[in-house]
Design an enzyme around this catalytic site. Sequence first.
Site, PDB file in Angstrom:
ATOM      1  N   THR A 106       0.841  -1.194   0.000  1.00 27.93           N
ATOM      2  CA  THR A 106       0.000   0.000   0.000  1.00 27.93           C
ATOM      3  C   THR A 106       0.875   1.242   0.000  1.00 27.93           C
ATOM      4  OG1 THR A 106      -1.659   1.265   1.258  1.00 27.93           O
ATOM      5  CG2 THR A 106      -0.127  -0.074   2.531  1.00 27.93           C
ATOM      6  N   TYR A 146      -2.174   0.781  10.321  1.00 23.39           N
ATOM      7  CA  TYR A 146      -2.247   0.122   9.017  1.00 23.39           C
ATOM      8  C   TYR A 146      -0.917   0.232   8.271  1.00 23.39           C
ATOM      9  CZ  TYR A 146      -3.601  -0.704   4.153  1.00 23.39           C
ATOM     10  OH  TYR A 146      -3.667  -1.167   2.865  1.00 23.39           O
TER      11      TYR A 146
END
Length: 160
Positions: A106, A146
């Site tokens: 990501t 995250y």
Amino acid sequence: HEAGHRVVVVDNLSRRGAAENLEWLRSRGVADFVRADIRDQAAMDDLMARHADADVVLHLAAQVAVTTSVADPRADFDINALGTFNVLEAVRTRAGGRPAVFYSSTNKVYGNLEHERVVERDGRYAYADRTHGVDEDERLDFHSPYGCSKGAADQYVLDY
């Protein structure tokens, strides 16, 4: 599948819409499905032992929301960091490290990227000056649970 390869889909079906996605795949001939969770090392070991002849493991399983990672950082870590570790260990110990592991990361491992201008293109947001996304020369700045869990997973993938 359409190129003549056997595809085994592994999912815990926890995300909304996952069952419908599975039915869509099945309607196109992908019939091999294993319901399993990457947080379960024994399940990953069993899976790789049964498919030790695989050529590729395409690892796309993840908890994908920054907001969810803030609300439940332990689950985020367990899925992204520990789950990735479990997949890598299963490939190493049960399949002899044979299949290549393709992993999806990501851009959140680079923080908010405040120095990048974002524009809307065709109904989606994109970086104005990075048509191919963020390259690996960008400074890491995990910035959230995250980003941290995915960054840890990134490093394990690189080290393995």
